[in-house]
Design a protein around this motif. Structure first.
Motif, mmCIF file in Angstrom:
data_model
loop_
_atom_site.group_PDB
_atom_site.id
_atom_site.type_symbol
_atom_site.label_atom_id
_atom_site.label_comp_id
_atom_site.label_asym_id
_atom_site.label_seq_id
_atom_site.Cartn_x
_atom_site.Cartn_y
_atom_site.Cartn_z
ATOM 1 N N UNK A 143 0.866 -1.176 0.000
ATOM 2 C CA UNK A 143 0.000 0.000 0.000
ATOM 3 C C UNK A 143 0.899 1.222 0.000
ATOM 4 N N UNK A 144 0.841 2.020 -1.046
ATOM 5 C CA UNK A 144 1.667 3.221 -1.194
ATOM 6 C C UNK A 144 3.164 2.890 -1.109
ATOM 7 N N UNK A 145 3.590 1.735 -1.603
ATOM 8 C CA UNK A 145 5.001 1.335 -1.583
ATOM 9 C C UNK A 145 5.449 0.706 -0.272
ATOM 10 N N UNK A 146 4.540 0.514 0.650
ATOM 11 C CA UNK A 146 4.851 -0.100 1.947
ATOM 12 C C UNK A 146 4.260 -1.500 1.958
ATOM 13 N N UNK A 147 5.042 -2.480 2.434
ATOM 14 C CA UNK A 147 4.607 -3.872 2.472
ATOM 15 C C UNK A 147 4.086 -4.210 3.863
ATOM 16 N N UNK A 148 2.928 -4.845 3.903
ATOM 17 C CA UNK A 148 2.338 -5.276 5.171
ATOM 18 C C UNK A 148 3.119 -6.495 5.660
#
Length: 180
Positions: A143-148
């Motif tokens: 999400x927006x270049x961030x990985x959960x």
């Protein structure tokens, strides 16, 4: 010719007294003998003491215990010194050049609305900002270049390169605490 008769009790007491006198002299000689309490030398290159080289006993891993070294010197001696290991000279460390830290990526204003678990599947209801539409994202989604990266009962962890941010489901009441 008849031999004089000896008293057996007197003979017994005199033999005990003679034995005690001999033991007392032996103890006096031992007390005047100096005791070697110097540390034993380590054999070159082996890392073991010379008395341990001849022993063929198996010792537990990680235990450096040599009973011959312990038993070769008295434990309770008034002149016994604490063990002082030999100080090895340290080689000068090469000067390290600090790497430039990577540019910090700004953290979007993530908002965690809920967490669910259906069977073995775990997902989090995340949005960017309070006004954005939330999406159910499983572990590994971006999400927006961030990985959960991790989903807990009341928080999630998101990672982007070297940065890690944790978004709480129930943020603290204090408005001075920055929220992600």
């Amino acid at each position: 010719m008849t031999l004089p008769r000896t008293n057996p009790a007197l003979l017994g007491y005199s033999s005990i007294a003679a034995s005690l006198a001999i033991l007392g002299l032996f103890n006096l000689v031992l007390s005047r003998t100096p005791v070697d309490i110097s540390p034993t030398e380590i054999a070159n290159g082996t890392g073991k003491s010379p008395s341990a080289e001849g022993a063929s006993g198996v010792q537990p891993a990680g235990v450096d215990l040599d009973l011959q070294d312990i038993l070769s010197r008295p434990v309770f001696s008034p002149t016994r010194r604490e063990f002082e290991p030999a100080i090895a000279p340290m080689a000068p460390q090469p000067e390290t050049i600090a790497a430039t830290p990577p540019a910090a990526i700004s953290i979007p204003a993530f908002h965690l609305t809920g967490v669910r678990k259906i069977g073995a599947d775990v997902s989090a209801l995340l949005s960017v900002g309070a006004e954005g539409p939330p999406d159910w994202l499983p572990i590994g989604a971006t999400l927006e270049g961030w990985t959960l990266e991790r989903i807990d009962i009341d928080s999630v962890a998101l990672r982007s390169a070297d940065q890690l941010t944790i978004v709480d489901l129930y943020p603290p009441e204090n408005p001075n605490v920055p929220q992600n």
